[in-house]
Scaffold this motif. Structure first.
Motif, PDB file in Angstrom:
ATOM      1  N   TYR A 201       0.812  -1.219   0.000  1.00  0.00           N
ATOM      2  CA  TYR A 201       0.000   0.000   0.000  1.00  0.00           C
ATOM      3  C   TYR A 201       0.846   1.271   0.000  1.00  0.00           C
ATOM      4  O   TYR A 201       0.531   2.248  -0.686  1.00  0.00           O
ATOM      5  CB  TYR A 201      -0.906  -0.032   1.233  1.00  0.00           C
ATOM      6  CG  TYR A 201      -1.734   1.202   1.490  1.00  0.00           C
ATOM      7  CD1 TYR A 201      -3.028   1.313   0.982  1.00  0.00           C
ATOM      8  CD2 TYR A 201      -1.240   2.252   2.276  1.00  0.00           C
ATOM      9  CE1 TYR A 201      -3.805   2.443   1.238  1.00  0.00           C
ATOM     10  CE2 TYR A 201      -2.007   3.374   2.536  1.00  0.00           C
ATOM     11  CZ  TYR A 201      -3.288   3.475   2.017  1.00  0.00           C
ATOM     12  OH  TYR A 201      -4.049   4.589   2.273  1.00  0.00           O
ATOM     13  N   MET A 202       1.936   1.260   0.765  1.00  0.00           N
ATOM     14  CA  MET A 202       2.700   2.484   1.012  1.00  0.00           C
ATOM     15  C   MET A 202       3.730   2.713  -0.090  1.00  0.00           C
ATOM     16  O   MET A 202       4.942   2.556   0.100  1.00  0.00           O
ATOM     17  CB  MET A 202       3.376   2.422   2.384  1.00  0.00           C
ATOM     18  CG  MET A 202       3.744   3.794   2.901  1.00  0.00           C
ATOM     19  SD  MET A 202       2.277   4.810   3.151  1.00  0.00           S
ATOM     20  CE  MET A 202       1.549   4.000   4.574  1.00  0.00           C
ATOM     21  N   GLY A 252      -2.518 -12.264  -2.294  1.00  0.00           N
ATOM     22  CA  GLY A 252      -2.350 -11.777  -3.659  1.00  0.00           C
ATOM     23  C   GLY A 252      -3.376 -10.759  -4.093  1.00  0.00           C
ATOM     24  O   GLY A 252      -3.128 -10.011  -5.043  1.00  0.00           O
ATOM     25  N   LEU A 253      -4.517 -10.695  -3.427  1.00  0.00           N
ATOM     26  CA  LEU A 253      -5.602  -9.839  -3.888  1.00  0.00           C
ATOM     27  C   LEU A 253      -5.234  -8.357  -3.860  1.00  0.00           C
ATOM     28  O   LEU A 253      -5.395  -7.645  -4.856  1.00  0.00           O
ATOM     29  CB  LEU A 253      -6.857 -10.074  -3.045  1.00  0.00           C
ATOM     30  CG  LEU A 253      -8.044  -9.168  -3.384  1.00  0.00           C
ATOM     31  CD1 LEU A 253      -8.538  -9.409  -4.808  1.00  0.00           C
ATOM     32  CD2 LEU A 253      -9.182  -9.364  -2.384  1.00  0.00           C
ATOM     33  N   VAL A 258      -1.357  -2.727  -8.518  1.00  0.00           N
ATOM     34  CA  VAL A 258      -0.654  -1.655  -7.810  1.00  0.00           C
ATOM     35  C   VAL A 258       0.829  -2.009  -7.666  1.00  0.00           C
ATOM     36  O   VAL A 258       1.202  -3.179  -7.714  1.00  0.00           O
ATOM     37  CB  VAL A 258      -1.265  -1.411  -6.409  1.00  0.00           C
ATOM     38  CG1 VAL A 258      -2.721  -0.992  -6.525  1.00  0.00           C
ATOM     39  CG2 VAL A 258      -1.137  -2.657  -5.529  1.00  0.00           C
ATOM     40  N   PRO A 259       1.694  -0.999  -7.466  1.00  0.00           N
ATOM     41  CA  PRO A 259       3.112  -1.289  -7.203  1.00  0.00           C
ATOM     42  C   PRO A 259       3.287  -1.858  -5.804  1.00  0.00           C
ATOM     43  O   PRO A 259       2.454  -1.631  -4.913  1.00  0.00           O
ATOM     44  CB  PRO A 259       3.777   0.083  -7.326  1.00  0.00           C
ATOM     45  CG  PRO A 259       2.690   1.064  -7.015  1.00  0.00           C
ATOM     46  CD  PRO A 259       1.412   0.450  -7.499  1.00  0.00           C
ATOM     47  N   GLY A 260       4.359  -2.611  -5.605  1.00  0.00           N
ATOM     48  CA  GLY A 260       4.680  -3.166  -4.292  1.00  0.00           C
ATOM     49  C   GLY A 260       6.083  -2.770  -3.890  1.00  0.00           C
ATOM     50  O   GLY A 260       6.952  -2.575  -4.741  1.00  0.00           O
ATOM     51  N   LYS A 365      18.387  -4.281  -6.081  1.00  0.00           N
ATOM     52  CA  LYS A 365      17.822  -2.946  -6.006  1.00  0.00           C
ATOM     53  C   LYS A 365      16.434  -3.119  -5.402  1.00  0.00           C
ATOM     54  O   LYS A 365      15.712  -4.051  -5.764  1.00  0.00           O
ATOM     55  CB  LYS A 365      17.732  -2.301  -7.393  1.00  0.00           C
ATOM     56  CG  LYS A 365      19.076  -2.135  -8.090  1.00  0.00           C
ATOM     57  CD  LYS A 365      18.877  -1.590  -9.504  1.00  0.00           C
ATOM     58  CE  LYS A 365      20.210  -1.498 -10.233  1.00  0.00           C
ATOM     59  NZ  LYS A 365      20.009  -1.022 -11.633  1.00  0.00           N
ATOM     60  N   LEU A 366      16.061  -2.223  -4.504  1.00  0.00           N
ATOM     61  CA  LEU A 366      14.844  -2.430  -3.727  1.00  0.00           C
ATOM     62  C   LEU A 366      13.803  -1.352  -3.985  1.00  0.00           C
ATOM     63  O   LEU A 366      14.078  -0.324  -4.593  1.00  0.00           O
ATOM     64  CB  LEU A 366      15.180  -2.449  -2.231  1.00  0.00           C
ATOM     65  CG  LEU A 366      16.227  -3.462  -1.756  1.00  0.00           C
ATOM     66  CD1 LEU A 366      16.464  -3.300  -0.264  1.00  0.00           C
ATOM     67  CD2 LEU A 366      15.813  -4.878  -2.084  1.00  0.00           C
ATOM     68  N   GLY A 367      12.601  -1.594  -3.470  1.00  0.00           N
ATOM     69  CA  GLY A 367      11.533  -0.612  -3.504  1.00  0.00           C
ATOM     70  C   GLY A 367      10.636  -0.735  -4.714  1.00  0.00           C
ATOM     71  O   GLY A 367      10.916  -1.461  -5.664  1.00  0.00           O
ATOM     72  N   GLU A 368       9.534   0.004  -4.674  1.00  0.00           N
ATOM     73  CA  GLU A 368       8.537  -0.080  -5.731  1.00  0.00           C
ATOM     74  C   GLU A 368       9.042   0.442  -7.071  1.00  0.00           C
ATOM     75  O   GLU A 368       8.504   0.092  -8.123  1.00  0.00           O
ATOM     76  CB  GLU A 368       7.269   0.683  -5.326  1.00  0.00           C
ATOM     77  CG  GLU A 368       7.468   2.156  -5.040  1.00  0.00           C
ATOM     78  CD  GLU A 368       7.754   2.459  -3.590  1.00  0.00           C
ATOM     79  OE1 GLU A 368       7.437   3.588  -3.159  1.00  0.00           O
ATOM     80  OE2 GLU A 368       8.280   1.582  -2.876  1.00  0.00           O
TER      81      GLU A 368
END
Length: 385
Positions: A201-202, A252-253, A258-260, A365-368
């Motif tokens: 979400y964030m 998974g829903l 959306v990005p994760g 490499k990390l993050g959305e």
């Protein structure tokens, strides 16, 4: 909203006194390996319920899977699978036992040189040995997804794996099982599930209103039921909400369209591997620093989260976003979770550098946006000291 495909084949059997239903879910001619953890299921009646339901099957037992499923232990179970011609796996436990069972499902059919390669080489399992689960500890959502995380003490590593062939065929969710769970584990489960939602979400706004509302409803429910579950785990309705929230948080829903992020988990896994800190508690250590460090990239969603979850109405977007981070950390602390690495170990110096080195060696490499480099992870972990 992004394009997506969604398929979750796991059958959920939810409610009171449902453990007996596993008898009709396992093929009649199956040779079953029943896997569990430290033996608590033999004290709380779950073992008796499961073995009664399996009375018509050829069953072998393998206990002793630790809280962070350990590779060496799982290799002993893999030998049993091969030596005894096991054809079906049944995990009776929480996320660790289920994750370990997923590894065994993959390793049982793996044709490579060493099963550890499944984790180090990101081998996706398309079809594993079939398995089901009886959930005894709500937290990870592993009972309704196809991912797992395995620890190797020898190398102090904790790595993830998965694939479409690693969904449980069925999972039994009886909320009554939480009545015997220690408070520490209940708190861990609430924290783990809450952070699972945050990771999906964030990120940044993408005009996925329904997905946001799904995620927010899970977080609101966890906040609402947390004190009730901790005070009286025998109260069925809060227990049911808690258990289903944990499953919905990572089946998974809410991640579709959306990005994760998942950077909090990647850093947290290293803290567990290095110090043996409970998984959920590593997430509470890392998350506040992660959101502060990435404030500019995440402040729109942070402010929305602050308004909708914590009823923060004062100030501009920056004020609301920062207050949301403080509210999140306070929530963890109110549950009894310490949120600094130094609360868990005095040997924290050099940890950030070691994690950055590991990420560099893996090329991570990390993050959305895949924009967080190892040097960023180093700074975030230092902020969490």
């Amino acid at each position: 909203m992004n394009n997506f495909e969604f398929k979750n084949p796991t059958k959920i059997i939810f409610g009171k006194d449902t453990i007996k239903k596993i008898e009709s879910e396992i093929p009649a001619n199956a040779k079953v390996l029943m896997l569990y953890g430290g033996g608590s299921i033999k004290k709380n009646g779950i073992y008796d319920q499961v073995t009664k339901a399996l009375s018509n099957f050829d069953v072998i037992e393998f206990g002793g899977i630790p809280a962070n499923p350990e590779y060496d232990t799982l290799m002993k179970a893999l030998k049993v699978i091969k030596d005894e011609n096991v054809s079906y796996l049944l995990a009776v436990g929480g996320g660790s036992v289920i994750d370990g069972t997923k590894f065994l499902s993959a390793a049982a059919v793996y044709e490579g040189d060493t099963p550890w390669d499944i984790l180090t080489k990101n081998v996706r399992t398309q079809k594993g040995m079939p398995f089901g689960t009886v959930l005894t500890l709500p937290a990870t959502g592993s009972e309704m997804n196809s991912g797992a995380v395995i620890t190797r003490a020898e190398t102090k590593e904790k790595l993830a794996m998965g694939g479409p062939g690693l969904f449980p065929e069925f999972s039994v969710l009886d909320p009554q099982v939480i009545t015997s769970i220690p408070v520490r584990q209940l708190v861990n489960g609430i924290t783990d599930a809450f952070t699972h939602v945050l990771e999906q979400y964030m990120t940044y706004p993408i005009e996925a209103s329904l997905q946001d509302r799904f995620a927010e409803s899970i977080m609101q429910t966890l906040i609402e039921v947390a004190p009730k579950v901790i005070k009286d785990p025998t109260d069925y309705n809060p227990a049911a909400d808690f258990m289903w929230s944990c499953t919905m948080a990572l089946n998974g829903l809410i991640q579709k369209g959306v990005p994760g992020d998942w950077a909090v988990h990647m850093m947290g896994h290293e803290l567990t591997a290095l110090f043996g800190i409970d998984h959920a508690r590593t997430l509470a250590i890392v998350a506040p620093s992660h959101y502060k460090y990435n404030f500019e990239a995440k402040k729109e969603k942070l402010a929305q989260y602050g308004e909708r979850i914590w009823n923060i109405t004062e100030g501009d977007i920056d004020d609301k976003a920062y207050a949301a981070i403080e509210k999140t950390e306070a929530f963890f602390q109110e549950l009894g979770i310490d949120t600094k690495l130094s609360d868990y170990t005095k040997e924290y110096e050099g940890t950030a550098e070691e994690i950055a080195k590991r990420f560099t060696d893996r090329g991570w490499k990390l993050g959305e946006r895949q924009a967080l480099m190892p040097e960023d992870a180093e700074k975030i972990v230092k902020m969490a000291y």
